[in-house]
Design a protein around this motif. Structure first.
Motif, PDB file in Angstrom:
ATOM      1  N   PHE A  40     -27.574  46.129  78.361  1.00  8.73           N
ATOM      2  CA  PHE A  40     -27.747  47.553  78.153  1.00  8.73           C
ATOM      3  C   PHE A  40     -28.878  48.123  79.001  1.00  8.73           C
ATOM      4  O   PHE A  40     -29.718  47.387  79.523  1.00  8.73           O
ATOM      5  CB  PHE A  40     -28.005  47.892  76.684  1.00  8.73           C
ATOM      6  N   SER A  41     -28.852  49.436  79.142  1.00 10.09           N
ATOM      7  CA  SER A  41     -29.894  50.122  79.886  1.00 10.09           C
ATOM      8  C   SER A  41     -31.118  50.275  79.001  1.00 10.09           C
ATOM      9  O   SER A  41     -31.037  50.817  77.901  1.00 10.09           O
ATOM     10  CB  SER A  41     -29.419  51.511  80.330  1.00 10.09           C
ATOM     11  N   PRO A  42     -32.274  49.817  79.452  1.00 13.64           N
ATOM     12  CA  PRO A  42     -33.473  49.930  78.614  1.00 13.64           C
ATOM     13  C   PRO A  42     -33.896  51.362  78.376  1.00 13.64           C
ATOM     14  O   PRO A  42     -34.603  51.651  77.422  1.00 13.64           O
ATOM     15  CB  PRO A  42     -34.531  49.157  79.421  1.00 13.64           C
ATOM     16  N   ASN A  43     -33.469  52.293  79.255  1.00 10.58           N
ATOM     17  CA  ASN A  43     -33.850  53.686  79.048  1.00 10.58           C
ATOM     18  C   ASN A  43     -33.162  54.305  77.841  1.00 10.58           C
ATOM     19  O   ASN A  43     -33.539  55.371  77.381  1.00 10.58           O
ATOM     20  CB  ASN A  43     -33.492  54.503  80.299  1.00 10.58           C
ATOM     21  N   GLU A  44     -32.128  53.638  77.328  1.00  9.82           N
ATOM     22  CA  GLU A  44     -31.373  54.179  76.206  1.00  9.82           C
ATOM     23  C   GLU A  44     -31.662  53.464  74.896  1.00  9.82           C
ATOM     24  O   GLU A  44     -30.957  53.665  73.919  1.00  9.82           O
ATOM     25  CB  GLU A  44     -29.870  54.086  76.512  1.00  9.82           C
ATOM     26  N   ILE A  45     -32.696  52.623  74.878  1.00  5.02           N
ATOM     27  CA  ILE A  45     -32.965  51.867  73.663  1.00  5.02           C
ATOM     28  C   ILE A  45     -34.462  51.878  73.381  1.00  5.02           C
ATOM     29  O   ILE A  45     -35.283  51.796  74.286  1.00  5.02           O
ATOM     30  CB  ILE A  45     -32.438  50.418  73.790  1.00  5.02           C
ATOM     31  N   SER A  46     -34.822  52.024  72.118  1.00  7.65           N
ATOM     32  CA  SER A  46     -36.224  52.016  71.723  1.00  7.65           C
ATOM     33  C   SER A  46     -36.631  50.595  71.329  1.00  7.65           C
ATOM     34  O   SER A  46     -35.778  49.750  71.029  1.00  7.65           O
ATOM     35  CB  SER A  46     -36.429  52.960  70.533  1.00  7.65           C
ATOM     36  N   PRO A  47     -37.934  50.312  71.321  1.00  8.76           N
ATOM     37  CA  PRO A  47     -38.377  48.982  70.897  1.00  8.76           C
ATOM     38  C   PRO A  47     -37.909  48.627  69.490  1.00  8.76           C
ATOM     39  O   PRO A  47     -37.541  47.478  69.228  1.00  8.76           O
ATOM     40  CB  PRO A  47     -39.905  49.091  70.963  1.00  8.76           C
ATOM     41  N   GLY A  48     -37.895  49.618  68.593  1.00  9.27           N
ATOM     42  CA  GLY A  48     -37.462  49.355  67.227  1.00  9.27           C
ATOM     43  C   GLY A  48     -35.994  48.973  67.142  1.00  9.27           C
ATOM     44  O   GLY A  48     -35.618  48.052  66.411  1.00  9.27           O
ATOM     45  N   GLU A  49     -35.156  49.692  67.903  1.00 13.00           N
ATOM     46  CA  GLU A  49     -33.736  49.367  67.884  1.00 13.00           C
ATOM     47  C   GLU A  49     -33.489  47.995  68.505  1.00 13.00           C
ATOM     48  O   GLU A  49     -32.684  47.206  68.002  1.00 13.00           O
ATOM     49  CB  GLU A  49     -32.943  50.425  68.637  1.00 13.00           C
ATOM     50  N   PHE A  50     -34.180  47.696  69.602  1.00 10.33           N
ATOM     51  CA  PHE A  50     -34.013  46.394  70.235  1.00 10.33           C
ATOM     52  C   PHE A  50     -34.389  45.271  69.272  1.00 10.33           C
ATOM     53  O   PHE A  50     -33.676  44.271  69.149  1.00 10.33           O
ATOM     54  CB  PHE A  50     -34.868  46.316  71.498  1.00 10.33           C
ATOM     55  N   ALA A  51     -35.497  45.438  68.574  1.00 11.40           N
ATOM     56  CA  ALA A  51     -35.922  44.414  67.618  1.00 11.40           C
ATOM     57  C   ALA A  51     -34.885  44.213  66.514  1.00 11.40           C
ATOM     58  O   ALA A  51     -34.617  43.079  66.093  1.00 11.40           O
ATOM     59  CB  ALA A  51     -37.272  44.795  67.009  1.00 11.40           C
ATOM     60  N   GLN A  52     -34.278  45.308  66.052  1.00 16.97           N
ATOM     61  CA  GLN A  52     -33.267  45.204  65.009  1.00 16.97           C
ATOM     62  C   GLN A  52     -32.021  44.475  65.507  1.00 16.97           C
ATOM     63  O   GLN A  52     -31.412  43.681  64.779  1.00 16.97           O
ATOM     64  CB  GLN A  52     -32.884  46.594  64.499  1.00 16.97           C
ATOM     65  N   ILE A  53     -31.629  44.735  66.756  1.00 16.34           N
ATOM     66  CA  ILE A  53     -30.466  44.053  67.326  1.00 16.34           C
ATOM     67  C   ILE A  53     -30.718  42.557  67.396  1.00 16.34           C
ATOM     68  O   ILE A  53     -29.874  41.733  67.000  1.00 16.34           O
ATOM     69  CB  ILE A  53     -30.142  44.624  68.720  1.00 16.34           C
ATOM     70  N   THR A  74     -40.019  42.163  82.065  1.00 13.77           N
ATOM     71  CA  THR A  74     -40.691  43.119  82.941  1.00 13.77           C
ATOM     72  C   THR A  74     -39.913  44.428  83.024  1.00 13.77           C
ATOM     73  O   THR A  74     -40.466  45.522  82.888  1.00 13.77           O
ATOM     74  CB  THR A  74     -40.848  42.527  84.347  1.00 13.77           C
ATOM     75  N   GLY A  75     -38.600  44.320  83.272  1.00 17.49           N
ATOM     76  CA  GLY A  75     -37.772  45.517  83.361  1.00 17.49           C
ATOM     77  C   GLY A  75     -37.740  46.282  82.063  1.00 17.49           C
ATOM     78  O   GLY A  75     -37.719  47.520  82.050  1.00 17.49           O
ATOM     79  N   TYR A  76     -37.728  45.566  80.944  1.00 12.45           N
ATOM     80  CA  TYR A  76     -37.730  46.215  79.634  1.00 12.45           C
ATOM     81  C   TYR A  76     -39.004  47.030  79.432  1.00 12.45           C
ATOM     82  O   TYR A  76     -38.953  48.212  79.057  1.00 12.45           O
ATOM     83  CB  TYR A  76     -37.591  45.139  78.561  1.00 12.45           C
ATOM     84  N   LEU A  77     -40.151  46.443  79.711  1.00 14.14           N
ATOM     85  CA  LEU A  77     -41.412  47.144  79.493  1.00 14.14           C
ATOM     86  C   LEU A  77     -41.587  48.306  80.463  1.00 14.14           C
ATOM     87  O   LEU A  77     -42.079  49.374  80.088  1.00 14.14           O
ATOM     88  CB  LEU A  77     -42.585  46.180  79.644  1.00 14.14           C
ATOM     89  N   ASN A  78     -41.184  48.113  81.707  1.00 15.15           N
ATOM     90  CA  ASN A  78     -41.387  49.163  82.707  1.00 15.15           C
ATOM     91  C   ASN A  78     -40.553  50.410  82.442  1.00 15.15           C
ATOM     92  O   ASN A  78     -40.823  51.473  83.004  1.00 15.15           O
ATOM     93  CB  ASN A  78     -41.055  48.624  84.100  1.00 15.15           C
ATOM     94  N   ARG A 120     -45.981  51.434  76.932  1.00 14.75           N
ATOM     95  CA  ARG A 120     -45.808  49.997  77.050  1.00 14.75           C
ATOM     96  C   ARG A 120     -46.749  49.211  76.144  1.00 14.75           C
ATOM     97  O   ARG A 120     -46.403  48.141  75.664  1.00 14.75           O
ATOM     98  CB  ARG A 120     -45.990  49.578  78.509  1.00 14.75           C
ATOM     99  N   GLU A 121     -47.958  49.757  75.886  1.00  9.91           N
ATOM    100  CA  GLU A 121     -48.875  49.051  74.989  1.00  9.91           C
ATOM    101  C   GLU A 121     -48.268  48.938  73.595  1.00  9.91           C
ATOM    102  O   GLU A 121     -48.349  47.886  72.953  1.00  9.91           O
ATOM    103  CB  GLU A 121     -50.222  49.779  74.922  1.00  9.91           C
ATOM    104  N   LYS A 122     -47.628  50.022  73.125  1.00 15.28           N
ATOM    105  CA  LYS A 122     -46.967  49.989  71.820  1.00 15.28           C
ATOM    106  C   LYS A 122     -45.789  49.027  71.845  1.00 15.28           C
ATOM    107  O   LYS A 122     -45.554  48.281  70.885  1.00 15.28           O
ATOM    108  CB  LYS A 122     -46.486  51.382  71.436  1.00 15.28           C
ATOM    109  N   ALA A 123     -45.045  49.017  72.962  1.00 17.35           N
ATOM    110  CA  ALA A 123     -43.894  48.123  73.068  1.00 17.35           C
ATOM    111  C   ALA A 123     -44.320  46.665  72.995  1.00 17.35           C
ATOM    112  O   ALA A 123     -43.627  45.830  72.409  1.00 17.35           O
ATOM    113  CB  ALA A 123     -43.143  48.393  74.365  1.00 17.35           C
TER     114      ALA A 123
END
Length: 479
Positions: free
Chosen positions: A339-352, A371-375, A380-383
């Motif tokens: 998936f595109s990281p621009n369309e997903i939040s850290p919270g949703e990714f963690a739940q998946i 790296t691509g996920y954080l960028n 990014r500090e919160k992520a």
């Protein structure tokens, strides 16, 4: 001594919010749902009432700000109906019209007492168990001052309490009202806030906070949320590492290449995180595929999350190294999310990730690339803090997690992110390319391993169609 009964709770209609509330809203109370226009308040309110209809309860939506047609349109956009929900709409003339399934109170700049009487009459007539009041902004405008608004709200709360109604009052926050919500929060049993922000790039970021909830040990703080077609408001509670339960003993997870396993003192431990760091072309993703293939051959489930490489590219690269992963993917043993990281939040990714690990008892998780996920994320500090909680959860679930971390440039040495992530890894595997006598050579070194012994020597990594080979590094002979 008699045991105290646990207060009854009602579902909000949003599974993630119910999880934050440890089961739902305490029954027979008044709650405030705050947020800016477009934050998702109306959608969440409809989900709250639809959950009541499913539970066999009578439900009313009292609207001072939206028409029944607008509410119907919102419901239809998600494939819902408003069957079982009574709409009470206050609009523009004094005439009162009846209909088979709703009543419309038409008014022109109603006085406050007329508004109150109309709403109370509707409640007395239909005797709802759930009520949505949309919105408090209009009542603020009618009352004209904070003390009168507070008295009106207290009176309405007492009226609902006598009839055991669970009420959700929507409070539209604007620049003028954002700082004037203290009179609301002191009266309500609970306050839920929706927050949205538009970053420089990407979609709108949405968050939810339960800022107040009496008598409930909530998961406080912000949680990511989204509005999805067909689903409505979806909430992703933050991962709580202590929720993970894994009764299996720690085990060594092998790569299938004996010399590589020997570098780790026999293998990598389950319940740890490995950072695979290197420049482009050093073999980072190949290392991940190697461990994935070995786990799949052991009949274990593997989860792979791609943020940069396309799925077909991943398969072809693996096949070029003699690792055919397609069939494992078709059989469901290898779970891949691309998936595109621009369309997903850290919270949703963690739940998946959490849901996949829980459902399939996954033993190896690969994030390629971290790296691509954080960028792609605005904060990014919160992520990094969010991913740290996820990694702790995975560790306590006995999962080996591999994070692929890219470095700048072909031969550069700087990690391609401006936040320190080295503390996330229990193990750090460093891959490098060096020039030696006119030839590029891949080096591999275990620079860190918290658990047990490891080899600090530099080894050479060969990646060929016949497979992966790791041998002690020897300088090329000089002429």
């Amino acid at each position: 001594m008699s045991k105290s009964k646990t207060p009854a709770k009602v579902s909000t209609g949003i599974a993630g919010l119910d999880q934050i509330l440890r089961g739902g809203l305490p029954a027979s109370n008044l709650y405030i749902l705050q947020g800016a226009p477009g934050a998702g308040k109306t959608t969440a309110a409809l989900q709250f009432l639809r959950a009541g209809v499913e539970a066999g309860e009578r439900c009313i939506y009292v609207s001072l700000s939206q028409t029944a047609a607008e509410l119907t349109a919102i419901a239809q956009s998600h494939g819902w109906t408003l069957d079982g929900i009574r709409i009470e709409e206050l609009s523009a003339t004094d005439a009162v019209h009846g209909a088979a399934d709703q009543t419309i109170f038409q008014t022109a700049e109603l006085r406050l007492d007329e508004t109150r009487e109309a709403i109370e009459q509707a409640i007395e007539e239909h005797k709802p168990q759930r009520l949505v009041y949309d919105s408090l902004l209009e009542i603020r405008l009618i009352t004209g001052d904070a003390p009168r608004f507070r008295r009106e709200l207290l009176g309405f709360k007492a009226f609902l309490a006598k009839r055991s109604v669970v009420a959700m009052l929507l409070d539209t926050q604007t620049s003028e009202t954002a700082t004037g919500g203290e009179e609301v929060e002191g009266i309500a049993h609970g306050v839920i806030r929706f927050d949205k922000s538009l970053e420089d790039y990407g979609s709108v970021r949405r968050r939810i906070e339960v800022s107040k909830m009496r008598g409930v040990p909530i998961a406080d703080g912000y949680h990511d949320m989204a509005i999805r077609e067909g689903e409505g408001v979806v909430v992703f509670p933050r991962i709580v590492p202590g929720d993970a339960i894994d009764a299996r003993k720690a085990q060594l997870i092998k790569s299938g290449v004996d010399t590589l396993d020997d570098m780790f003192g026999g293998g990598q431990e389950s319940g740890t995180t490995t950072l695979v760091i290197g420049q482009a072309g050093t073999g980072k993703s190949t290392m991940a595929s190697l461990y994935a293939m070995a786990a799949l051959k052991r009949d274990e489930h593997v989860a792979l999350f791609l943020f940069e490489e396309r799925l077909e590219t991943f398969f072809r690269r693996s096949e070029g190294l003699g690792m055919d992963l397609r069939q494992f993917h078709k059989d469901g043993q290898l779970i891949i999310r691309d998936f595109s990281p621009n369309e997903i939040s850290p919270g949703e990714f963690a739940q998946i990730v959490q849901s996949i690990v829980t459902e399939f008892k996954t033993r190896v998780v690969v994030i390629d690339s971290f790296t691509g996920y954080l960028n792609s994320l605005p904060h990014r500090e919160k992520a990094v803090r969010d991913i740290q909680s996820l990694l702790k959860y995975l560790a306590r679930s006995g999962v080996l997690t591999m994070l692929i971390v890219a470095q700048h440039g072909l031969l550069g040495q700087n990690v391609g992110i401006d936040v320190d992530v080295s503390f996330l890894g229990d193990t750090v595997l460093l891959l490098r390319i060096m020039e030696d006598e006119g030839r590029l050579r891949r080096n591999i070194t275990v620079v860190k391993k918290r658990h047990g012994p490891h080899d600090l020597d530099v080894h050479e990594l060969f990646i060929k169609s016949a497979g992966i080979t790791v041998v002690p590094f020897n300088p090329l002979p000089t002429a």
